[in-house]
Design a protein around this motif. Structure first.
Motif, PDB file in Angstrom:
ATOM      1  N   ALA A 168       1.277   5.211   9.166  1.00 38.82           N
ATOM      2  CA  ALA A 168       1.789   5.958  10.331  1.00 38.82           C
ATOM      3  C   ALA A 168       2.121   7.396   9.934  1.00 38.82           C
ATOM      4  N   ILE A 169       2.676   7.582   8.734  1.00 34.30           N
ATOM      5  CA  ILE A 169       2.982   8.945   8.253  1.00 34.30           C
ATOM      6  C   ILE A 169       1.681   9.747   8.112  1.00 34.30           C
ATOM      7  N   LEU A 170       0.651   9.095   7.557  1.00 33.78           N
ATOM      8  CA  LEU A 170      -0.637   9.782   7.385  1.00 33.78           C
ATOM      9  C   LEU A 170      -1.260  10.131   8.741  1.00 33.78           C
ATOM     10  N   ASP A 171      -1.082   9.228   9.712  1.00 31.49           N
ATOM     11  CA  ASP A 171      -1.589   9.497  11.066  1.00 31.49           C
ATOM     12  C   ASP A 171      -0.886  10.728  11.650  1.00 31.49           C
ATOM     13  N   ALA A 172       0.412  10.849  11.402  1.00 26.86           N
ATOM     14  CA  ALA A 172       1.165  12.010  11.898  1.00 26.86           C
ATOM     15  C   ALA A 172       0.708  13.287  11.194  1.00 26.86           C
ATOM     16  N   LEU A 173       0.559  13.224   9.883  1.00 29.00           N
ATOM     17  CA  LEU A 173       0.124  14.407   9.107  1.00 29.00           C
ATOM     18  C   LEU A 173      -1.251  14.878   9.575  1.00 29.00           C
ATOM     19  N   TRP A 174      -2.109  13.920   9.859  1.00 27.67           N
ATOM     20  CA  TRP A 174      -3.494  14.241  10.269  1.00 27.67           C
ATOM     21  C   TRP A 174      -3.508  15.017  11.577  1.00 27.67           C
ATOM     22  N   LEU A 200      -2.704   3.862  -0.116  1.00 22.74           N
ATOM     23  CA  LEU A 200      -1.925   4.692   0.819  1.00 22.74           C
ATOM     24  C   LEU A 200      -0.826   5.460   0.079  1.00 22.74           C
ATOM     25  N   ALA A 201      -0.165   4.778  -0.863  1.00 25.06           N
ATOM     26  CA  ALA A 201       0.892   5.435  -1.635  1.00 25.06           C
ATOM     27  C   ALA A 201       0.316   6.586  -2.458  1.00 25.06           C
ATOM     28  N   ALA A 202      -0.861   6.354  -3.049  1.00 27.39           N
ATOM     29  CA  ALA A 202      -1.487   7.389  -3.878  1.00 27.39           C
ATOM     30  C   ALA A 202      -1.868   8.607  -3.030  1.00 27.39           C
ATOM     31  N   ILE A 203      -2.329   8.351  -1.816  1.00 23.48           N
ATOM     32  CA  ILE A 203      -2.720   9.452  -0.926  1.00 23.48           C
ATOM     33  C   ILE A 203      -1.488  10.278  -0.537  1.00 23.48           C
ATOM     34  N   LEU A 204      -0.393   9.580  -0.202  1.00 18.84           N
ATOM     35  CA  LEU A 204       0.835  10.295   0.157  1.00 18.84           C
ATOM     36  C   LEU A 204       1.323  11.144  -1.018  1.00 18.84           C
ATOM     37  N   ASP A 205       1.224  10.586  -2.214  1.00 16.88           N
ATOM     38  CA  ASP A 205       1.593  11.329  -3.431  1.00 16.88           C
ATOM     39  C   ASP A 205       0.782  12.604  -3.556  1.00 16.88           C
ATOM     40  N   ARG A 206      -0.515  12.426  -3.352  1.00 16.19           N
ATOM     41  CA  ARG A 206      -1.430  13.549  -3.518  1.00 16.19           C
ATOM     42  C   ARG A 206      -1.170  14.643  -2.480  1.00 16.19           C
ATOM     43  N   LEU A 207      -0.797  14.237  -1.264  1.00 20.86           N
ATOM     44  CA  LEU A 207      -0.575  15.200  -0.193  1.00 20.86           C
ATOM     45  C   LEU A 207       0.805  15.855  -0.253  1.00 20.86           C
TER      46      LEU A 207
END
Lengths: 370, 158
Positions: B106-112, B33-40
């Motif tokens: 939850a942050i990724l859910d919001a971004l999506w 999850l941390a890596a995905i947030l970094d990438r985004l």
């Protein structure tokens, strides 16, 4: 009357320090990690989750380590921990028909849709100690076995694995499960139990009950105390999705997956004026890979249904209040083990009483002799 | 097709996609999850609508597998709710006690939910979906190798 004992703080502190030292063992050896416990003593961890009634492999591994491998102590630790957390709600009931099956066998049908899958089982092993497991080598026997399991892998597409009881049910040969009326099931962790109880209360109590106790009671039914002529319709173990309806979302979401073992016991049949002859059933569902427990649970669950099925009572495994009141090993160990704590004042009172009675007895004997 | 038919269908398709997203976010580990947030990144400012917290859910089973429900036992769950600067609200509920992972999910859910970012979130999640599928495939094929064909023998004469 309860009288408190005071003092001993220093001795208790030292005893706990000594316990920590003994738990650690020889310091020239590395301390065992939680990953090692969770990954290699899986079945101990599963038992702690099942009887601790809390699914969390990491916490269960920690409890096993802290309890020095004493599983009932570990279960106690888990039960104490769960009281510290708020509850967010209840999940949608697990759908075991949709399980990612890791093992599935039936003793009633040799050919069944989806097939029989032995999975990782002790069945058919020779129960000979494997001394190679005790030999430290770079590449041990175990690793060889692991690569053998890899080599034998077969490409496999997802296949439907209907429950055996559903197959029997389609023909009407087995009794139907009680219908879901939408009523909330009773929760023994939230309200005091008063007997008699309904079937869902029994299932909850048995699911967290002591494996050894349920094994003995299940065994007793096979030996003739409430015989029910059981067959293992099906045992399946694997991963099921946990679905939860979060109030703020308005739809169900997956929380992840848990492993459970399910046992469908198919038992002797009986007909009546209203119902044609059909098989009856006992059900077992347990966290983790706990097959012995799931089977025992199903046998005892079936025995407890004697009244509903019009059977003769009288065997220990049929006595609902007795069976359910004594199956919790945390309650049991608490009451049994409290006997070793200070009872000095109670005992002094009893000692005094016995001395007085003896004096009276002696006086009477003397009088009689004169 | 009338308009009234169309709206529920689109809603349910979107809901289905979000359910699928949340199921993957629940099973992704903290590092993923941390890596995905970094990438985004960079991620817009995040407000916690609910402090990430750990609690329990009661898992239920069904009598006989398909009948009336009963309480099987509890599981630890972590949850979080966030709002990102562009207004989308994201939630997460996942098994376990990792509140950091819950907040990241939850942050990724919001971004999506921001249509412009949805594609990027899905692309970043693809390796996690692939890992989960591979693990499941491995379990299936290992288990398939233990499939037995029992046969019965007639013994003695009739």
């Amino acid at each position: 009357m309860y009288v408190a004992a005071k003092g001993g703080e220093k001795a208790i502190r030292h005893a706990h320090a000594l316990l920590a030292k003994r738990r650690r063992g020889k310091t020239n050896l590395p301390s065992i990690t939680l990953q090692q416990i969770a990954g290699q003593l899986t079945l101990a961890v599963d038992r702690v989750m099942a009887e601790g009634s809390l699914y969390d492999t990491e916490l269960a591994a920690l409890a096993v380590k802290q309890a020095r491998g004493d599983l009932i102590e570990a279960i106690f630790l888990i039960r104490a921990f769960r009281t510290t957390l708020p509850r967010f709600g209840a999940t949608i009931p697990l759908d075991t028909a949709q399980m990612l099956v890791r093992r599935r066998v039936s003793a009633t049908y040799k050919d069944l849709p989806g097939g029989q899958l032995l999975g990782p089982t002790f069945d058919y092993t020779h129960r000979l100690l494997d001394t190679s497991l005790g030999v430290e080598r770079e590449c041990s026997e175990v690793d060889d076995q692991a690569s053998a399991a890899d080599a034998s892998r077969l490409p496999s597409e997802p296949v439907a694995m209907p429950r055996v009881t559903d197959l029997l049910g389609q023909e009407g040969l087995i009794e139907a499960s009680p219908e879901d009326t939408g009523e909330e099931p009773f929760d023994i962790t939230r309200a005091p139990v008063s007997f008699p109880v309904d079937r869902s209360t029994r299932l909850q109590t048995l699911a967290r009950g002591d494996e050894g106790y349920l094994l003995a009671l299940g065994y007793s039914t096979q030996r003739g105390y409430a015989r029910s002529h059981p067959f293992v319709g099906e045992i399946r173990f694997g991963d099921v999705e946990v679905m939860f309806e979060a109030p703020e979302l308005g739809f169900a979401v997956s929380l992840g997956r848990v492993q459970v073992t399910e046992c469908q016991m198919v038992n002797q049949f009986k007909g009546s004026a209203e119902v044609p002859p059909q098989f009856t059933r006992g059900y077992g569902l347990v966290f983790g890979q706990c097959e012995r427990k799931a089977m025992s649970m199903a046998l005892v669950e079936r025995a407890l249904r004697w009244k509903e099925l019009g059977e003769e009572p009288g065997a220990p495994a049929q006595d609902e209040e007795f069976v359910l009141s004594h199956c919790d090993n945390v309650q049991a160990t608490g009451f049994v083990e409290h006997l070793k704590l200070p009872h000095y004042v109670d005992f002094q009172a009893e000692l005094d009483l016995v001395r007085r009675m003896r004096a009276e007895h002696e006086a009477q004997m003397k009088e009689a002799a004169e | 097709m009338t308009l009234t038919d169309k709206i529920p269908n689109e809603t349910s398709a979107l809901e289905g996609a979000r359910q699928s997203l949340m199921a993957v976010l629940a099973r992704a580990d903290r590092d993923e999850l941390a890596a995905i947030l970094d990438r985004l990144g960079p991620v817009p400012p995040v407000t916690d609508l609910r402090q990430p917290e750990t609690g329990l859910v009661m898992l239920r089973g069904r009598t006989g597998g398909e009948g009336a429900p009963f309480n099987l036992g509890e599981a630890t769950v972590s949850r979080a709710a966030v709002r990102i600067a562009s207004g989308e609200v994201g939630f997460c509920y996942r098994l376990g006690r990792d509140v950091h992972a819950a907040r990241a999910a939850a942050i990724l859910d919001a971004l999506w939910q921001d249509g412009q970012r949805r594609g990027a979130v899905e692309a970043a999640l693809a390796p996690v979906r692939a890992r989960l599928a591979a693990e499941e495939g491995q379990v299936r094929s290992e288990t398939a190798a233990t499939k037995v064909d029992f046969f019965t023998l007639v013994r003695g004469e009739d």
